[in-house]
Enzyme design. Structure first.
Site, PDB file in Angstrom:
ATOM      1  N   LYS A  93       0.853  -1.186   0.000  1.00  0.00           N
ATOM      2  CA  LYS A  93       0.000   0.000   0.000  1.00  0.00           C
ATOM      3  C   LYS A  93       0.880   1.224   0.000  1.00  0.00           C
ATOM      4  CE  LYS A  93      -3.864   2.251   0.251  1.00  0.00           C
ATOM      5  NZ  LYS A  93      -3.414   2.959  -0.974  1.00  0.00           N
ATOM      6  N   GLN A 114       7.271   3.772   3.927  1.00  0.00           N
ATOM      7  CA  GLN A 114       5.861   3.381   3.960  1.00  0.00           C
ATOM      8  C   GLN A 114       5.653   2.093   4.769  1.00  0.00           C
ATOM      9  OE1 GLN A 114       3.930   5.546   1.577  1.00  0.00           O
ATOM     10  NE2 GLN A 114       2.274   5.005   2.967  1.00  0.00           N
ATOM     11  N   LYS A 117       5.442   3.257   8.417  1.00  0.00           N
ATOM     12  CA  LYS A 117       4.266   4.123   8.581  1.00  0.00           C
ATOM     13  C   LYS A 117       2.993   3.273   8.595  1.00  0.00           C
ATOM     14  CE  LYS A 117       4.109   7.489   5.615  1.00  0.00           C
ATOM     15  NZ  LYS A 117       3.832   8.357   4.436  1.00  0.00           N
ATOM     16  N   LYS A 129       5.398   1.699  -3.080  1.00  0.00           N
ATOM     17  CA  LYS A 129       5.338   3.059  -3.627  1.00  0.00           C
ATOM     18  C   LYS A 129       5.615   2.985  -5.104  1.00  0.00           C
ATOM     19  CE  LYS A 129       4.803   7.341  -2.155  1.00  0.00           C
ATOM     20  NZ  LYS A 129       4.089   7.855  -0.955  1.00  0.00           N
ATOM     21  N   GLY A 168      -2.575   8.375  -4.253  1.00  0.00           N
ATOM     22  CA  GLY A 168      -1.889   9.576  -4.719  1.00  0.00           C
ATOM     23  C   GLY A 168      -0.647   9.903  -3.915  1.00  0.00           C
ATOM     24  N   ASP A 169       0.127  10.829  -4.438  1.00  0.00           N
ATOM     25  CA  ASP A 169       1.279  11.445  -3.764  1.00  0.00           C
ATOM     26  C   ASP A 169       1.550  12.713  -4.590  1.00  0.00           C
ATOM     27  OD1 ASP A 169       3.458  10.695  -1.561  1.00  0.00           O
ATOM     28  OD2 ASP A 169       4.574  11.550  -3.215  1.00  0.00           O
ATOM     29  N   THR A 213      -4.329  13.555   5.315  1.00  0.00           N
ATOM     30  CA  THR A 213      -2.901  13.685   5.650  1.00  0.00           C
ATOM     31  C   THR A 213      -2.659  14.981   6.421  1.00  0.00           C
ATOM     32  OG1 THR A 213      -2.428  12.518   3.597  1.00  0.00           O
ATOM     33  CG2 THR A 213      -0.567  13.529   4.738  1.00  0.00           C
ATOM     34  N   ASN A 244      -1.858  19.112  -1.792  1.00  0.00           N
ATOM     35  CA  ASN A 244      -2.887  18.449  -0.997  1.00  0.00           C
ATOM     36  C   ASN A 244      -2.594  18.507   0.502  1.00  0.00           C
ATOM     37  OD1 ASN A 244      -3.444  15.526   0.352  1.00  0.00           O
ATOM     38  ND2 ASN A 244      -5.197  16.262  -0.808  1.00  0.00           N
ATOM     39  N   SER A 381      -6.880   5.862   3.706  1.00  0.00           N
ATOM     40  CA  SER A 381      -6.894   4.967   2.546  1.00  0.00           C
ATOM     41  C   SER A 381      -7.288   3.549   2.965  1.00  0.00           C
ATOM     42  CB  SER A 381      -5.513   4.923   1.887  1.00  0.00           C
ATOM     43  OG  SER A 381      -5.314   6.006   1.011  1.00  0.00           O
TER      44      SER A 381
HETATM   45  P1  NDP Z   1       1.093  17.838  -4.205  1.00  0.00           P
HETATM   46  O1  NDP Z   1       1.559  17.457  -5.559  1.00  0.00           O
HETATM   47  O2  NDP Z   1      -0.347  18.071  -3.972  1.00  0.00           O
HETATM   48  O3  NDP Z   1       1.885  19.141  -3.701  1.00  0.00           O
HETATM   49  C1  NDP Z   1       3.267  19.137  -3.630  1.00  0.00           C
HETATM   50  C2  NDP Z   1       3.737  20.480  -3.126  1.00  0.00           C
HETATM   51  O4  NDP Z   1       5.115  20.412  -2.820  1.00  0.00           O
HETATM   52  C3  NDP Z   1       3.598  21.590  -4.154  1.00  0.00           C
HETATM   53  O5  NDP Z   1       3.396  22.807  -3.506  1.00  0.00           O
HETATM   54  C4  NDP Z   1       4.937  21.552  -4.865  1.00  0.00           C
HETATM   55  O6  NDP Z   1       5.315  22.751  -5.493  1.00  0.00           O
HETATM   56  C5  NDP Z   1       5.859  21.257  -3.709  1.00  0.00           C
HETATM   57  N1  NDP Z   1       7.029  20.533  -4.202  1.00  0.00           N
HETATM   58  C6  NDP Z   1       7.053  19.314  -4.757  1.00  0.00           C
HETATM   59  N2  NDP Z   1       8.292  18.967  -5.132  1.00  0.00           N
HETATM   60  C7  NDP Z   1       9.063  20.007  -4.806  1.00  0.00           C
HETATM   61  C8  NDP Z   1      10.439  20.250  -4.943  1.00  0.00           C
HETATM   62  N3  NDP Z   1      11.286  19.343  -5.489  1.00  0.00           N
HETATM   63  N4  NDP Z   1      10.909  21.440  -4.469  1.00  0.00           N
HETATM   64  C9  NDP Z   1      10.061  22.351  -3.903  1.00  0.00           C
HETATM   65  N5  NDP Z   1       8.735  22.163  -3.763  1.00  0.00           N
HETATM   66  C10 NDP Z   1       8.251  21.010  -4.211  1.00  0.00           C
HETATM   67  O7  NDP Z   1       1.648  16.696  -3.236  1.00  0.00           O
HETATM   68  P2  NDP Z   1       1.162  16.298  -1.768  1.00  0.00           P
HETATM   69  O8  NDP Z   1       0.695  17.502  -1.035  1.00  0.00           O
HETATM   70  O9  NDP Z   1       0.272  15.135  -1.885  1.00  0.00           O
HETATM   71  O10 NDP Z   1       2.526  15.774  -1.128  1.00  0.00           O
HETATM   72  C11 NDP Z   1       3.398  16.605  -0.369  1.00  0.00           C
HETATM   73  C12 NDP Z   1       4.292  15.740   0.492  1.00  0.00           C
HETATM   74  O11 NDP Z   1       3.478  14.975   1.390  1.00  0.00           O
HETATM   75  C13 NDP Z   1       5.151  14.710  -0.238  1.00  0.00           C
HETATM   76  O12 NDP Z   1       6.352  14.538   0.464  1.00  0.00           O
HETATM   77  C14 NDP Z   1       4.332  13.429  -0.121  1.00  0.00           C
HETATM   78  O13 NDP Z   1       5.134  12.282  -0.244  1.00  0.00           O
HETATM   79  C15 NDP Z   1       3.789  13.592   1.283  1.00  0.00           C
HETATM   80  N6  NDP Z   1       2.609  12.813   1.627  1.00  0.00           N
HETATM   81  C16 NDP Z   1       1.473  12.886   0.874  1.00  0.00           C
HETATM   82  C17 NDP Z   1       0.356  12.163   1.248  1.00  0.00           C
HETATM   83  C18 NDP Z   1      -0.923  12.265   0.504  1.00  0.00           C
HETATM   84  O14 NDP Z   1      -1.898  11.672   0.973  1.00  0.00           O
HETATM   85  N7  NDP Z   1      -1.014  13.002  -0.583  1.00  0.00           N
HETATM   86  C19 NDP Z   1       0.386  11.266   2.411  1.00  0.00           C
HETATM   87  C20 NDP Z   1       1.613  11.325   3.181  1.00  0.00           C
HETATM   88  C21 NDP Z   1       2.683  12.061   2.774  1.00  0.00           C
HETATM   89  P3  NDP Z   1       5.431  22.767  -7.106  1.00  0.00           P
HETATM   90  O15 NDP Z   1       4.022  22.759  -7.595  1.00  0.00           O
HETATM   91  O16 NDP Z   1       6.149  24.032  -7.418  1.00  0.00           O
HETATM   92  O17 NDP Z   1       6.207  21.555  -7.517  1.00  0.00           O
HETATM   93  O1  2IT Z   2       3.087   8.837   1.601  1.00  0.00           O
HETATM   94  C1  2IT Z   2       1.934   8.415   1.791  1.00  0.00           C
HETATM   95  O2  2IT Z   2       1.599   7.877   2.852  1.00  0.00           O
HETATM   96  C2  2IT Z   2       0.942   8.615   0.722  1.00  0.00           C
HETATM   97  N1  2IT Z   2       1.260   9.218  -0.297  1.00  0.00           N
HETATM   98  C3  2IT Z   2      -0.443   8.046   0.868  1.00  0.00           C
HETATM   99  C4  2IT Z   2      -0.455   6.578   0.530  1.00  0.00           C
HETATM  100  C5  2IT Z   2      -1.817   5.954   0.433  1.00  0.00           C
HETATM  101  O3  2IT Z   2      -1.832   4.780   0.044  1.00  0.00           O
HETATM  102  O4  2IT Z   2      -2.839   6.571   0.752  1.00  0.00           O
END
Ligand code: NDP
Ligand code: 2IT
Length: 449
Positions: A93, A114, A117, A129, A168-169, A213, A244, A381
């Site tokens: 997952k 993961q 976690k 992943k 998603g991520d 998240t 997100n 999830s």
């Molecule tokens: P999104 O794609 O929705 O947003 C990502 C954000 O981070 C954007 O603002 C983006 O800016 C910025 N970003 C991404 N890459 C870079 C980079 N190399 N340098 C600077 N800024 C960057 O992703 P999420 O919000 O889903 O994910 C954010 C973090 O949270 C990640 O580390 C992800 O692994 C983690 N995460 C997400 C979960 C989820 O459910 N979605 C669950 C647990 C963890 P820009 O648009 O300019 O690239």
């Molecule tokens: O990093 C993470 O935990 C996620 N991007 C969410 C993974 C999931 O299966 O909901």
């Protein structure tokens, strides 16, 4: 017998040799192995040869070609990945990341994190992943759809509700999950809702999954503060990112009476003295798919955009790194500590460099590592999978209550485990050991596979 610390160090050196040019994976492995010596001393059954070697070697790694045509008919070739890391506790997952920086080392670091976690959620999910070096920025909906369809045309043969369940991520949200699910359904001719999570609520998605998240990360911070007799109410908060996780971190902070004043993207950050106007930020990010610079232009005098800067320059009492790996380094940590930060909760995966983590811990700042603090997303999830299996749909209120209980439990187990192993208040050690114990127990019981 060799001291566990020496043995773990030499295992780590071997892992680094066998996996060259994967710095993020090395960092994630090192961060876990560096905290495991006390548990190896206390419980010699974990010191059996092969356990750590198996835990750090993915069960399966899939790399594939993803060809697609843009709106002008030009063919592009991207690389797709799925790393099925560990299934001792349940089906693999974990999310899919679409970002140009994605390579096998990045996917392996995320898959490795993961495992622990997901174990901490207690919900019976293994670790995996995936993703691609595809850059969705500036691409039309039609291009994203064709890319997702091509990606799923290969991925579908490796996943399934009892096998591997992506979500998603970075760069993968509701739109992408929709296109991926459509193609999976078309190829397999099955309505198999539980094969992906983060679906729309009208077709098998769970309430609160988009929020989970960010909400969970704030709840984790609230738990850490409560241990110190503090609360979130009235506190200023610095949040990085504007995707997100960041958006729903800001939303929950505001609901709990805190005062988030920043957001960012890869071009710079915004600071808003009046506090972030979330409706405006959501309109720009979720509806228009725009940049945070536009927020400052439209918000008026209270907000300014700082191109190229890092949010950590802004003083805040609580900090939520919610963008990407290694976005908060030692200098940033020093600045936050000097400004009086009380807690740091990692919404992103591995956003804080090891040196910055050490600085926070030495300064007595409560530090919530991502594998605990951002586990709310994957936890909901797993609740989505439960709803899909039962063909039912829970109310928002029910999911929110479950999420709050899960975050409380994760905080509790991390806290207790850290105390048990002589590291009170060290949530990094607590999260790593508590996650490790659950996975290691299952692996030992299930034999050498
Ligand atoms: P999104 O794609 O929705 O947003 C990502 C954000 O981070 C954007 O603002 C983006 O800016 C910025 N970003 C991404 N890459 C870079 C980079 N190399 N340098 C600077 N800024 C960057 O992703 P999420 O919000 O889903 O994910 C954010 C973090 O949270 C990640 O580390 C992800 O692994 C983690 N995460 C997400 C979960 C989820 O459910 N979605 C669950 C647990 C963890 P820009 O648009 O300019 O690239
Ligand atoms: O990093 C993470 O935990 C996620 N991007 C969410 C993974 C999931 O299966 O909901």
């Amino acid at each position: 017998m060799k001291d566990p610390k020496d043995r773990l160090d030499s295992l780590r050196a071997g892992i680094e040799r066998r996996n060259p040019a994967q710095p993020e994976f090395h960092q994630a492995v090192r961060e876990v192995l560096d905290t495991l010596a006390p548990v190896f001393r206390a419980r010699p059954e974990y010191a059996v040869p092969g356990l750590v070697e198996r835990l750090t070697e993915p069960e399966r790694q899939i790399v594939f070609r993803v060809p697609w045509q843009d709106d002008h008919g030009t063919v592009h070739v991207n690389r797709g990945f799925r790393v099925e890391f560990n299934s001792a506790l349940g089906p693999y997952k974990g999310g899919l990341r679409f970002h140009p920086s994605v390579d096998i080392g990045v996917v392996k670091f995320l898959g490795f994190e993961q495992i622990f976690k997901n174990a901490l959620t207690g919900l019976g999910i293994g670790g995996g992943k995936g993703g691609s070096d595809f850059d969705p920025r500036g691409r039309s909906d039609a291009e994203v759809m064709r890319f997702c369809q091509s990606f799923m045309t290969e991925l579908h043969r490796h996943i399934g509700e009892h096998t591997d369940v992506p979500a998603g991520d970075i760069g993968v949200g509701g739109r992408e999950i929709g296109y991926l699910f459509g193609q999976y359904r078309r190829i397999t001719n099955r309505w198999e809702a539980g094969v992906l999570t983060g679906k729309g609520t009208g077709w098998g998605g769970s309430q609160i999954r988009p929020q989970a998240t960010g909400y969970g990360s704030v709840l984790f911070a609230a738990e850490m503060l409560q241990r110190q007799g503090l609360g979130l109410d009235g506190r200023s908060a610095v949040v990085s990112g504007s995707g997100n996780v960041a958006l729903y971190t800001i939303e929950k902070l505001q609901k709990l009476g805190a005062y988030p004043i920043t957001c960012s993207d890869s071009e710079g950050y915004v600071v808003d003295d009046k506090g972030i106007d979330l409706d405006l930020l959501k309109q720009i990010k979720e509806v228009e798919r725009g940049r945070v610079g536009a927020y400052a232009e439209r918000r008026g005098a209270s907000a300014r955009f700082v191109p190229g800067g890092r949010v950590w320059e802004v003083a805040g009492e609580v900090a939520f790194p919610s963008a990407t790996q290694n976005e908060l380094g030692a200098d940033d940590a020093r600045a936050l500590i000097a400004s009086g930060v009380k807690a740091v909760s990692e919404g992103a995966n591995m956003p804080t460099t090891p040196e910055a983590v050490r600085l926070f811990q030495e300064a007595g700042v409560a530090f919530g590592p991502g594998k605990a603090a951002n586990a709310g997303g994957v936890a909901v999830s797993a609740l989505e999978m439960s709803q899909n299996a039962a063909r039912s749909a829970w109310t928002s209120q029910r999911v929110e209550e479950e999420l709050a209980g899960i975050m409380r439990d994760i905080h509790q187990v991390c806290h207790e485990t850290a105390e048990r192993y002589g590291a009170p208040g060290d949530y990094v050690t607590g999260a790593n050991i508590a996650g490790f114990e659950r996975v290691a127990d299952a692996m030992l019981a299930q034999g050498v596979i």
